[in-house]
Design a protein around this motif. Structure first.
Motif, PDB file in Angstrom:
ATOM      1  N   HIS A 177      54.566  41.282  31.278  1.00 47.62           N
ATOM      2  CA  HIS A 177      54.335  41.787  29.929  1.00 47.62           C
ATOM      3  C   HIS A 177      55.604  41.611  29.093  1.00 47.62           C
ATOM      4  CE1 HIS A 177      52.360  44.060  26.818  1.00 47.62           C
ATOM      5  NE2 HIS A 177      53.369  44.909  26.758  1.00 47.62           N
ATOM      6  N   VAL A 178      55.458  40.990  27.928  1.00 44.98           N
ATOM      7  CA  VAL A 178      56.623  40.774  27.063  1.00 44.98           C
ATOM      8  C   VAL A 178      56.383  41.437  25.709  1.00 44.98           C
ATOM      9  CG1 VAL A 178      58.044  39.048  25.866  1.00 44.98           C
ATOM     10  CG2 VAL A 178      57.180  38.568  28.170  1.00 44.98           C
ATOM     11  N   THR A 179      57.342  42.253  25.291  1.00 51.23           N
ATOM     12  CA  THR A 179      57.320  42.804  23.940  1.00 51.23           C
ATOM     13  C   THR A 179      58.374  42.064  23.126  1.00 51.23           C
ATOM     14  OG1 THR A 179      56.778  44.975  24.846  1.00 51.23           O
ATOM     15  CG2 THR A 179      57.509  44.904  22.546  1.00 51.23           C
ATOM     16  N   SER A 180      57.947  41.424  22.060  1.00 53.23           N
ATOM     17  CA  SER A 180      58.882  40.696  21.196  1.00 53.23           C
ATOM     18  C   SER A 180      59.213  41.562  19.991  1.00 53.23           C
ATOM     19  CB  SER A 180      58.260  39.372  20.758  1.00 53.23           C
ATOM     20  OG  SER A 180      59.086  38.758  19.790  1.00 53.23           O
ATOM     21  N   ILE A 181      60.502  41.747  19.757  1.00 50.78           N
ATOM     22  CA  ILE A 181      60.968  42.631  18.680  1.00 50.78           C
ATOM     23  C   ILE A 181      61.311  41.806  17.444  1.00 50.78           C
ATOM     24  CG2 ILE A 181      62.740  44.320  18.016  1.00 50.78           C
ATOM     25  CD1 ILE A 181      60.970  45.216  20.393  1.00 50.78           C
ATOM     26  N   ASP A 182      60.866  42.275  16.278  1.00 50.12           N
ATOM     27  CA  ASP A 182      61.258  41.589  15.045  1.00 50.12           C
ATOM     28  C   ASP A 182      61.197  42.551  13.863  1.00 50.12           C
ATOM     29  OD1 ASP A 182      58.612  41.700  13.933  1.00 50.12           O
ATOM     30  OD2 ASP A 182      58.047  39.990  15.189  1.00 50.12           O
ATOM     31  N   LYS A 183      61.365  42.030  12.691  1.00 49.77           N
ATOM     32  CA  LYS A 183      61.187  42.798  11.455  1.00 49.77           C
ATOM     33  C   LYS A 183      60.465  41.865  10.492  1.00 49.77           C
ATOM     34  CE  LYS A 183      61.788  46.460   8.869  1.00 49.77           C
ATOM     35  NZ  LYS A 183      61.081  47.737   9.122  1.00 49.77           N
ATOM     36  N   ALA A 184      59.303  41.370  11.008  1.00 48.13           N
ATOM     37  CA  ALA A 184      58.562  40.332  10.298  1.00 48.13           C
ATOM     38  C   ALA A 184      57.935  40.844   8.999  1.00 48.13           C
ATOM     39  CB  ALA A 184      57.480  39.761  11.211  1.00 48.13           C
ATOM     40  N   ASN A 185      57.872  42.157   8.853  1.00 50.26           N
ATOM     41  CA  ASN A 185      57.298  42.690   7.609  1.00 50.26           C
ATOM     42  C   ASN A 185      58.275  42.586   6.430  1.00 50.26           C
ATOM     43  OD1 ASN A 185      58.956  44.572   8.859  1.00 50.26           O
ATOM     44  ND2 ASN A 185      57.719  46.349   8.298  1.00 50.26           N
ATOM     45  N   VAL A 186      59.540  42.262   6.733  1.00 52.60           N
ATOM     46  CA  VAL A 186      60.534  42.195   5.656  1.00 52.60           C
ATOM     47  C   VAL A 186      61.317  40.875   5.635  1.00 52.60           C
ATOM     48  CG1 VAL A 186      62.617  43.285   4.688  1.00 52.60           C
ATOM     49  CG2 VAL A 186      60.820  44.719   5.681  1.00 52.60           C
ATOM     50  N   LEU A 187      61.678  40.356   6.810  1.00 55.25           N
ATOM     51  CA  LEU A 187      62.655  39.259   6.861  1.00 55.25           C
ATOM     52  C   LEU A 187      62.018  37.920   7.212  1.00 55.25           C
ATOM     53  CD1 LEU A 187      65.374  41.222   8.872  1.00 55.25           C
ATOM     54  CD2 LEU A 187      65.316  40.842   6.397  1.00 55.25           C
ATOM     55  N   ALA A 188      62.381  36.884   6.461  1.00 55.38           N
ATOM     56  CA  ALA A 188      61.844  35.541   6.681  1.00 55.38           C
ATOM     57  C   ALA A 188      62.227  35.025   8.069  1.00 55.38           C
ATOM     58  CB  ALA A 188      62.379  34.587   5.606  1.00 55.38           C
ATOM     59  N   SER A 189      63.473  35.260   8.466  1.00 52.54           N
ATOM     60  CA  SER A 189      63.919  34.778   9.785  1.00 52.54           C
ATOM     61  C   SER A 189      63.084  35.425  10.887  1.00 52.54           C
ATOM     62  CB  SER A 189      65.405  35.091   9.984  1.00 52.54           C
ATOM     63  OG  SER A 189      65.628  36.482   9.861  1.00 52.54           O
ATOM     64  N   MET A 190      62.624  36.629  10.635  1.00 53.58           N
ATOM     65  CA  MET A 190      61.847  37.345  11.640  1.00 53.58           C
ATOM     66  C   MET A 190      60.373  36.917  11.644  1.00 53.58           C
ATOM     67  SD  MET A 190      63.880  39.300  13.410  1.00 53.58           S
ATOM     68  CE  MET A 190      64.599  37.676  13.567  1.00 53.58           C
ATOM     69  N   ARG A 191      59.912  36.377  10.504  1.00 50.29           N
ATOM     70  CA  ARG A 191      58.562  35.801  10.513  1.00 50.29           C
ATOM     71  C   ARG A 191      58.566  34.510  11.337  1.00 50.29           C
ATOM     72  NH1 ARG A 191      58.280  38.591   5.591  1.00 50.29           N
ATOM     73  NH2 ARG A 191      59.227  36.958   4.327  1.00 50.29           N
ATOM     74  N   LEU A 192      59.648  33.752  11.232  1.00 48.89           N
ATOM     75  CA  LEU A 192      59.779  32.558  12.082  1.00 48.89           C
ATOM     76  C   LEU A 192      59.835  32.978  13.554  1.00 48.89           C
ATOM     77  CD1 LEU A 192      60.333  29.420  12.321  1.00 48.89           C
ATOM     78  CD2 LEU A 192      62.746  30.063  12.525  1.00 48.89           C
ATOM     79  N   TRP A 193      60.618  34.009  13.833  1.00 49.31           N
ATOM     80  CA  TRP A 193      60.748  34.522  15.206  1.00 49.31           C
ATOM     81  C   TRP A 193      59.355  34.840  15.777  1.00 49.31           C
ATOM     82  CZ3 TRP A 193      65.052  35.854  18.435  1.00 49.31           C
ATOM     83  CH2 TRP A 193      64.724  36.629  19.550  1.00 49.31           C
ATOM     84  N   ARG A 194      58.552  35.547  14.993  1.00 51.04           N
ATOM     85  CA  ARG A 194      57.236  35.967  15.488  1.00 51.04           C
ATOM     86  C   ARG A 194      56.322  34.760  15.721  1.00 51.04           C
ATOM     87  NH1 ARG A 194      53.585  41.180  13.915  1.00 51.04           N
ATOM     88  NH2 ARG A 194      55.623  42.152  14.176  1.00 51.04           N
ATOM     89  N   LYS A 195      56.382  33.807  14.808  1.00 48.17           N
ATOM     90  CA  LYS A 195      55.532  32.618  14.921  1.00 48.17           C
ATOM     91  C   LYS A 195      55.895  31.811  16.175  1.00 48.17           C
ATOM     92  CE  LYS A 195      55.686  28.918  12.120  1.00 48.17           C
ATOM     93  NZ  LYS A 195      55.962  28.295  10.824  1.00 48.17           N
ATOM     94  N   VAL A 196      57.186  31.607  16.379  1.00 50.34           N
ATOM     95  CA  VAL A 196      57.630  30.810  17.527  1.00 50.34           C
ATOM     96  C   VAL A 196      57.358  31.560  18.832  1.00 50.34           C
ATOM     97  CG1 VAL A 196      59.599  29.672  18.618  1.00 50.34           C
ATOM     98  CG2 VAL A 196      59.365  29.630  16.128  1.00 50.34           C
ATOM     99  N   ALA A 197      57.569  32.874  18.828  1.00 51.77           N
ATOM    100  CA  ALA A 197      57.310  33.668  20.034  1.00 51.77           C
ATOM    101  C   ALA A 197      55.842  33.548  20.438  1.00 51.77           C
ATOM    102  CB  ALA A 197      57.692  35.132  19.799  1.00 51.77           C
ATOM    103  N   THR A 198      54.946  33.633  19.453  1.00 54.14           N
ATOM    104  CA  THR A 198      53.511  33.517  19.731  1.00 54.14           C
ATOM    105  C   THR A 198      53.194  32.158  20.352  1.00 54.14           C
ATOM    106  OG1 THR A 198      53.064  34.928  17.829  1.00 54.14           O
ATOM    107  CG2 THR A 198      51.214  33.642  18.664  1.00 54.14           C
ATOM    108  N   ALA A 199      53.775  31.106  19.768  1.00 57.04           N
ATOM    109  CA  ALA A 199      53.501  29.748  20.261  1.00 57.04           C
ATOM    110  C   ALA A 199      54.063  29.559  21.671  1.00 57.04           C
ATOM    111  CB  ALA A 199      54.107  28.724  19.298  1.00 57.04           C
TER     112      ALA A 199
END
Ligand code: IPM
Ligand code: MG
Length: 348
Positions: A177-199
């Motif tokens: 089980h992996v929990t990926s931490i970000d702040k995708a609701n505010v930061l552009a770099s964190m939206r990239l983080w979430r997208k790449v983590a999902t892929a």
């Protein structure tokens, strides 16, 4: 086992001295040749050479199988032209140590030390995988100004991909089980983080990935810490959450870490700092550094049995009731180190 020892500042020399005793005992008992090379880093290096990460230190680390580090920093160097912490960041960058592993677990007999209720601490066993060579720690531009100062949070696709890959690989050895931490609701770099983590997670069969915003993860770490298995986080958020994760066990004094790249030597260090307030008082708990030796044996040398012996010796010493002041006891740094070393030298 060719190891560069960077004792650093504050309690660094006190705790690495105990970890060296443990390395000596492991080397002797299991018949591994051991070669230690002591070098300067941080404030100690600034005082001696003007640089927080001298060339001789870099050369020694590059030629070693692994690096054992104490701690860097202290009020003495505040406001100076060079910060001791710059030495640690340069070391991580120079060796390409992008993956920082920080395991958090409860210890039998220490349930009372936790600020959380014992039932919340039951079954806590999580692994932070903190990105260590990118993000806001290293982003450019950076401006150090009196009227305006600036840091930049930047992540690239390959940087996110490799750390999430590492997290998924480690999760397969655990509860998947992996929990990926970000702040995708505010930061552009964190939206990239979430997208790449999902892929990336899709490449790992059997892994379940969840995303969690860093603020709510901070809350969940105290309300439901046993829910986490592997927690993969950007550099800054991993720094913050891993201190919180350590604190829920009751002390920072029991948390080791391993910083790894794809090749070359890793750095093994306790996650606590240089603790300037207790320097020279024999109060520092050497266990986190000794457990970092355990991680070194496991990850740098593939010595699983030796690593198990070190961890068991720490556990047995705690169970025997030895407690440094961080755990409410009066055992000195040296007495703790000696007791753990004696168990390694003579037991099971
Ligand atoms: C850590 C420390 C370091 C960091 C400091 C000393 C630069 O807090 O290893 O967690 O922020 O990475
Ligand atoms: Mg930190």
């Amino acid at each position: 086992m060719k190891i560069t020892v960077l004792a650093g500042d504050g309690i660094g020399p006190e705790i690495t001295a105990e970890a060296e005793k443990v390395l000596g005992a492991v080397a002797k008992r299991f018949d591994h040749p051991l070669e230690l090379d002591h070098q300067l880093i941080g404030g100690a290096a600034i005082d001696a050479t003007g640089s927080a990460f001298p060339d001789a230190t870099l050369a020694s680390c590059k030629g070693a199988d692994a690096v054992l580090l104490g701690a860097v920093g202290g009020p003495k160097w505040d406001g100076g032209a060079v910060r001791p912490e710059a030495g640690l960041l340069a070391l991580r960058k120079a060796l390409g140590l992008y993956a920082n592993l920080r395991p958090v677990r409860g210890w039998a007999g220490l349930e009372d030390a936790s600020p959380l209720r014992p039932e919340r601490m039951r079954d806590v066993d999580l692994l932070f995988v903190r990105e260590l060579t990118g993000g806001i720690y290293f982003g450019e531009p950076r401006v150090e100004g009196d009227e305006r100062a600036l840091d930049t949070m930047v992540y690239t696709e390959p940087e996110v991909r490799r750390i999430v890959r590492k997290a998924c690989e480690l999760a397969k050895l655990r509860r998947s089980h992996v929990t990926s931490i970000d702040k995708a609701n505010v930061l552009a770099s964190m939206r990239l983080w979430r997208k790449v983590a999902t892929a990336e997670a899709k490449n790992h069969e059997g892994i379940t990935l969840e995303h969690q915003l860093v603020d709510s993860a901070a809350m969940r770490l105290v309300t439901e810490p046993a829910a986490f298995d592997v927690v993969v986080a950007p550099n800054l958020f991993g720094d913050v959450l891993s201190d919180e994760g350590a604190a829920i066990t009751g002390t920072l004094g029991l948390l080791p870490s391993a910083s790894l790249g794809d090749a070359g030597p890793g750095v093994f260090e306790p996650i606590h700092g240089s603790a300037p307030d207790i320097v020279g008082q024999a109060k520092a708990n050497p266990a986190a550094t000794i457990l970092s030796v355990g991680m070194m044996l496991r990850y740098a040398f593939g010595l699983e049995r030796e690593a198990d012996v070190v961890e068991a010796a720490v556990e047995a010493t705690l169970q025997a009731g030895l407690r440094t002041p961080d755990l409410g006891g009066t055992t000195t740094t040296t007495a703790m180190g000696d007791a753990i070393t004696a168990r390694i030298a003579g037991s099971d």
